[in-house]
Scaffold this motif. Structure first.
Motif: not given
Length: 175
Positions: A50-58, A75-81
């Motif tokens: 989450a800190q790296k921007g790969y996950l967002s939280s609510r 979207d950044q997390g999907k690219a990293y995946f």
């Protein structure tokens, strides 16, 4: 290559989850049997992703009015995946078996003691194969991508037993 990143991102890609739900998912799927991932490390890794921007939280209302963070993939997390998926496949495949350090030292022991360890190894492989069969029968309804791992494990255990039989014959013959 980070197996735990790949596991977590894949789970959250499927559906938004809390860190606790991800831990339970890892535990339920017995992923620590197949890859280097520990249940206690999941929560810390979720926060890092989450800190790296790969996950967002609510924040959502949880059970008994408690609030919990629900994580979704960005979207950044999907690219990293996708990057991790490719990185994993691009590495040479290696099989690291801890028992190989025992095998490489059998010639330094009395033959009977060494053969006793070979028997113990065979029993461990047979026991692990039996556990794999039991898990596979318990989880027959899982998707193909999960069932195929059970089949892979079955084939590996069968191959290890064949290898061990051939090695034992050569070892007894003194080659």
């Amino acid at each position: 290559m980070s197996s735990i990143d790949l596991v977590i991102l894949g789970m959250v890609m499927e559906k938004p989850q809390s860190a606790y739900e991800i831990q339970k998912d890892v535990e339920y799927h017995h992923l620590s049997r197949w890859t280097k991932i520990s249940i206690p490390s999941v929560y810390k890794k979720v926060l890092q992703l989450a800190q790296k921007g790969y996950l967002s939280s609510r924040t959502v209302k949880g059970a008994k009015f408690a609030q919990k963070a629900l994580y979704s993939i960005t979207d950044q997390g999907k690219a990293y995946f996708h990057q991790l998926m490719n990185d994993c496949i691009d590495h040479p495949i290696s099989f690291l078996f801890d028992f190989n350090v025992v095998v490489t030292n059998l010639n330094k022991m009395e033959k009977q003691d060494a053969l006793h360890l070979v028997d113990k190894l065979r029993n461990q492989i047979l026991s692990s194969a039996q556990n794999n069969r039991q898990y596979a029968s318990c989880y027959r309804d899982i998707p193909l991508v999960g069932r195929t791992i059970f089949e892979q494990q079955r084939l590996l255990y069968d191959s290890l037993l064949q290898w061990l039989d051939a090695f034992e014959l050569q070892f007894k013959a003194g080659e």
